[in-house]
Scaffold this motif. Sequence first.
Motif, PDB file in Angstrom:
ATOM      1  N   GLY A 507       1.046  -1.057  -0.069  1.00 21.78           N
ATOM      2  CA  GLY A 507       0.016  -0.045   0.035  1.00 21.78           C
ATOM      3  C   GLY A 507       0.792   1.210   0.011  1.00 21.78           C
ATOM      4  N   ARG A 508       2.173   1.344  -0.092  1.00 24.38           N
ATOM      5  CA  ARG A 508       3.079   2.518  -0.113  1.00 24.38           C
ATOM      6  C   ARG A 508       3.595   2.694  -1.578  1.00 24.38           C
ATOM      7  NH1 ARG A 508       6.504   2.036   4.953  1.00 24.38           N
ATOM      8  NH2 ARG A 508       6.735  -0.087   4.711  1.00 24.38           N
ATOM      9  N   SER A 509       4.033   4.118  -1.493  1.00 25.12           N
ATOM     10  CA  SER A 509       4.752   4.092  -3.058  1.00 25.12           C
ATOM     11  C   SER A 509       6.084   3.596  -2.760  1.00 25.12           C
ATOM     12  CB  SER A 509       4.629   5.700  -3.206  1.00 25.12           C
ATOM     13  OG  SER A 509       5.396   6.268  -2.273  1.00 25.12           O
ATOM     14  N   LEU A 510       6.614   3.515  -4.019  1.00 23.63           N
ATOM     15  CA  LEU A 510       7.834   2.878  -4.034  1.00 23.63           C
ATOM     16  C   LEU A 510       9.023   3.854  -3.392  1.00 23.63           C
ATOM     17  CD1 LEU A 510       8.190   1.473  -7.505  1.00 23.63           C
ATOM     18  CD2 LEU A 510       7.856   0.227  -5.404  1.00 23.63           C
ATOM     19  N   GLU A 511       8.973   5.183  -3.603  1.00 24.32           N
ATOM     20  CA  GLU A 511       9.620   6.233  -2.834  1.00 24.32           C
ATOM     21  C   GLU A 511       9.563   6.236  -1.425  1.00 24.32           C
ATOM     22  OE1 GLU A 511       9.798   6.199  -6.873  1.00 24.32           O
ATOM     23  OE2 GLU A 511       7.889   6.792  -6.013  1.00 24.32           O
ATOM     24  N   GLU A 512       8.368   6.062  -0.974  1.00 26.69           N
ATOM     25  CA  GLU A 512       8.133   5.951   0.473  1.00 26.69           C
ATOM     26  C   GLU A 512       8.798   4.942   1.093  1.00 26.69           C
ATOM     27  OE1 GLU A 512       4.503   6.101   3.657  1.00 26.69           O
ATOM     28  OE2 GLU A 512       4.290   5.751   1.737  1.00 26.69           O
ATOM     29  N   ILE A 513       8.525   3.561   0.403  1.00 28.03           N
ATOM     30  CA  ILE A 513       9.168   2.668   0.880  1.00 28.03           C
ATOM     31  C   ILE A 513      10.761   2.433   1.087  1.00 28.03           C
ATOM     32  CG2 ILE A 513       9.525  -0.044   0.483  1.00 28.03           C
ATOM     33  CD1 ILE A 513       6.664   0.143  -0.946  1.00 28.03           C
ATOM     34  N   SER A 514      11.291   2.924  -0.018  1.00 28.50           N
ATOM     35  CA  SER A 514      12.614   3.071  -0.209  1.00 28.50           C
ATOM     36  C   SER A 514      13.270   4.131   0.509  1.00 28.50           C
ATOM     37  CB  SER A 514      13.222   3.168  -1.680  1.00 28.50           C
ATOM     38  OG  SER A 514      12.871   4.206  -2.418  1.00 28.50           O
ATOM     39  N   GLY A 515      12.644   5.122   0.869  1.00 33.93           N
ATOM     40  CA  GLY A 515      13.396   6.296   1.603  1.00 33.93           C
ATOM     41  C   GLY A 515      13.399   7.603   0.545  1.00 33.93           C
ATOM     42  N   GLU A 516      13.452   7.181  -0.711  1.00 37.32           N
ATOM     43  CA  GLU A 516      13.732   8.509  -1.694  1.00 37.32           C
ATOM     44  C   GLU A 516      12.848   9.710  -1.498  1.00 37.32           C
ATOM     45  OE1 GLU A 516      14.766   6.362  -5.679  1.00 37.32           O
ATOM     46  OE2 GLU A 516      13.198   5.186  -4.648  1.00 37.32           O
ATOM     47  N   ASN A 517      11.680   9.732  -0.701  1.00 40.16           N
ATOM     48  CA  ASN A 517      10.910  10.766  -0.456  1.00 40.16           C
ATOM     49  C   ASN A 517      11.350  11.242   0.920  1.00 40.16           C
ATOM     50  OD1 ASN A 517       9.822  11.626  -2.592  1.00 40.16           O
ATOM     51  ND2 ASN A 517       7.658  11.156  -2.160  1.00 40.16           N
ATOM     52  N   ASP A 518      12.229  10.627   1.844  1.00 40.12           N
ATOM     53  CA  ASP A 518      12.546  11.102   3.294  1.00 40.12           C
ATOM     54  C   ASP A 518      14.006  10.971   3.543  1.00 40.12           C
ATOM     55  OD1 ASP A 518      11.815  11.458   5.895  1.00 40.12           O
ATOM     56  OD2 ASP A 518      10.273  10.234   5.874  1.00 40.12           O
ATOM     57  N   ASP A 519      14.285  12.102   4.111  1.00 39.26           N
ATOM     58  CA  ASP A 519      15.724  12.328   4.626  1.00 39.26           C
ATOM     59  C   ASP A 519      15.893  11.646   5.966  1.00 39.26           C
ATOM     60  OD1 ASP A 519      16.987  12.721   2.170  1.00 39.26           O
ATOM     61  OD2 ASP A 519      16.521  14.935   2.281  1.00 39.26           O
ATOM     62  N   GLU A 520      15.081  12.065   6.947  1.00 37.51           N
ATOM     63  CA  GLU A 520      15.333  12.192   8.174  1.00 37.51           C
ATOM     64  C   GLU A 520      15.206  10.999   9.225  1.00 37.51           C
ATOM     65  OE1 GLU A 520      13.342  15.473   9.664  1.00 37.51           O
ATOM     66  OE2 GLU A 520      14.335  17.057   8.322  1.00 37.51           O
ATOM     67  N   LYS A 521      14.432  10.001   8.314  1.00 37.04           N
ATOM     68  CA  LYS A 521      13.904   8.720   9.195  1.00 37.04           C
ATOM     69  C   LYS A 521      14.480   7.537   8.555  1.00 37.04           C
ATOM     70  CE  LYS A 521       9.692   7.565   7.309  1.00 37.04           C
ATOM     71  NZ  LYS A 521       8.156   6.963   7.915  1.00 37.04           N
ATOM     72  N   GLU A 522      14.618   6.557   9.355  1.00 39.69           N
ATOM     73  CA  GLU A 522      14.958   5.060   8.782  1.00 39.69           C
ATOM     74  C   GLU A 522      13.620   4.529   8.257  1.00 39.69           C
ATOM     75  OE1 GLU A 522      18.501   2.941  10.992  1.00 39.69           O
ATOM     76  OE2 GLU A 522      17.141   3.625  12.515  1.00 39.69           O
ATOM     77  N   VAL A 523      13.694   4.350   6.940  1.00 35.89           N
ATOM     78  CA  VAL A 523      12.481   3.706   6.284  1.00 35.89           C
ATOM     79  C   VAL A 523      12.356   2.253   6.336  1.00 35.89           C
ATOM     80  CG1 VAL A 523      12.436   5.634   4.838  1.00 35.89           C
ATOM     81  CG2 VAL A 523      13.847   3.637   4.137  1.00 35.89           C
ATOM     82  N   GLY A 524      11.070   1.876   6.552  1.00 36.02           N
ATOM     83  CA  GLY A 524      10.931   0.334   6.420  1.00 36.02           C
ATOM     84  C   GLY A 524      11.405  -0.331   7.691  1.00 36.02           C
ATOM     85  N   MET A 525      11.675   0.131   8.447  1.00 37.66           N
ATOM     86  CA  MET A 525      12.340  -0.382   9.816  1.00 37.66           C
ATOM     87  C   MET A 525      11.468  -1.108  10.752  1.00 37.66           C
ATOM     88  SD  MET A 525      15.258  -1.088   8.546  1.00 37.66           S
ATOM     89  CE  MET A 525      16.225  -1.542  10.114  1.00 37.66           C
ATOM     90  N   GLU A 526      10.021  -0.415  10.788  1.00 40.62           N
ATOM     91  CA  GLU A 526       9.229  -0.662  11.609  1.00 40.62           C
ATOM     92  C   GLU A 526       9.093  -2.218  11.803  1.00 40.62           C
ATOM     93  OE1 GLU A 526       7.110   0.103   7.946  1.00 40.62           O
ATOM     94  OE2 GLU A 526       8.476   1.288   9.114  1.00 40.62           O
ATOM     95  N   PRO A 527       8.411  -2.761  13.299  1.00 39.79           N
ATOM     96  CA  PRO A 527       8.371  -4.303  13.249  1.00 39.79           C
ATOM     97  C   PRO A 527       7.411  -4.584  12.210  1.00 39.79           C
ATOM     98  CG  PRO A 527       8.126  -2.846  15.323  1.00 39.79           C
ATOM     99  CD  PRO A 527       7.938  -1.951  14.404  1.00 39.79           C
ATOM    100  N   VAL A 528       8.084  -5.631  11.528  1.00 41.33           N
ATOM    101  CA  VAL A 528       6.967  -6.315  10.418  1.00 41.33           C
ATOM    102  C   VAL A 528       5.998  -7.090  10.779  1.00 41.33           C
ATOM    103  CG1 VAL A 528       9.043  -6.213   8.773  1.00 41.33           C
ATOM    104  CG2 VAL A 528       8.718  -8.428  10.142  1.00 41.33           C
TER     105      VAL A 528
END
Length: 541
Positions: A507-528
Amino acid sequence: MAKEQLQVLNALDIAKTQWYHFTAIVIAGMGFFTDAYDLFCISLVTKLLGRIYYTVEGKEKPGILPPNVAAAVNGVAFCGTLSGQLFFGWLGDKMGRKRVYGLTLILMVVCSIASGLSFGRDDPKAIIATLCFFRFWLGFGIGGDYPLSATIMSEYANKKTRGAFIAAVFAMQGFGILGGGIVAIIVSAAFDNKFKAPIYKLDNLKSTPPQADYVWRIILMFGALPAALTYYWRMKMPETARYTALVAKNAKQAATDMSRVLQVQIQAEEEKVERLTQEPSNSFGLFSREFARRHGLHLVGTTTTWFLLDIAFYSQNLFQKDIFSAIGWIPKPETMNAIYEVFKIARAQTLIALCSTVPGYWFTVFFIDKIGRFTIQLMGFFFMTVFMFALAIPYHHWTLDGNHIGFVVMYSLTFFFANFGPNATTFVVPAEIFPARLRSTCHGISAAAGKAGAIVGAFGFLYAAQDTKKPDEGYKPGIGVKNALIVLGVVNFLGMVFTFLVPESKGRSLEEISGENDDEKEVGMEPVHQAVYKTVPESTG
């Protein structure tokens, strides 16, 4: 802090399902149909090769390929595939997905035909060596299809149904396995139209008619046809907008291509593309600390789970004929001629593909965007573990007369949950969670780890399943297959454990998942295990 999405990428993310989606699925999927056909059709003819080239005159039993030769014939294509996944995955990020896409297809067509034309002046060693040479390069071309098809489909799809589209491409692998069985049935029936199983106990040269040499060659060469039919349409596909905008930095071309594909007017945002591609989140390399911080565990998760999955999956597919022979579902070779044996093996594998392999793939297509990649993968590994142990622990019970059908049903369920499980999700996830400029490379690395597992399966299972003792008078299966099934059960359990390193991307865009749209947080690292479902506001650009 999230940056504003490019209009062309946002248009792709929120696009309704259109005809071009289905066109892309078919074009990319036919490559996977060919991949599966070429990789698995060899298992249909390995026994035939043994009877043609290794039968010794005067011997009571038909010839079989020596273990080292059988391992080479079955496994050499995987060695080529592993190399191709690494090379073409890297090349797809350097030269573009489309430019490399046609090269892999040409290689597959040429080497499929060449495999069937293997020569050697009637010298078995020369013929097998030539076959292995061409199958290596066939595998090299197939290897390129994995990262390129997955990346192209992920970058074309919208975020709502992206998982289903990528899984649908991969689901064509099931039809390729099924197609191989059907072709083998038709070809063997055409050359042995009496459908009888004459008993040749002493005169084995008669049990392998001259026409048998045509059978395996035709089956192998047929793989060139579906690949050749899709070449024109692959060359007509435009380059993906994510590569053109984020990697090639050509905003105008990306907008033009997607305006034509989506049939909407999209603005070329050249200044925004220039700004985005210079951000720190879009500049780190594969071997950098930043990549290790953001995606290191992700890459470990995708490589280990694919590696473990393919040990089990390819062992099951390549050597199911040996397992079915061990339990007595396929008769002994000396009770039937060589061409009829191909028919019996193909019929058994077609039945498994039709009843469990193909449905498993399409269950994934229908449910992957509803229950998520993580849940499907964990569930698949769990049930594969359960059914493997259920087959292995009471193995000698299944070899008794009357229990063969139960074994086949249980064995089929392992295929079903492999495909409604990690065999599909390990292909989907690496195409979603890595940055655009590294996406094809990281998918290629993950897929290559899988093929390393396939090599372990192809070579390891062959030797693990060998009987350590000669059977008593009459037929009595040895302990080899049981031990091999136990090992595969343990492998599946480990796959379940390593699944917890893989993030949920539903349900997320590729840029949101990969972090290409975000500099300040670790992306995709929440508890799976929470299977977090996030969306971003839909922007009109």
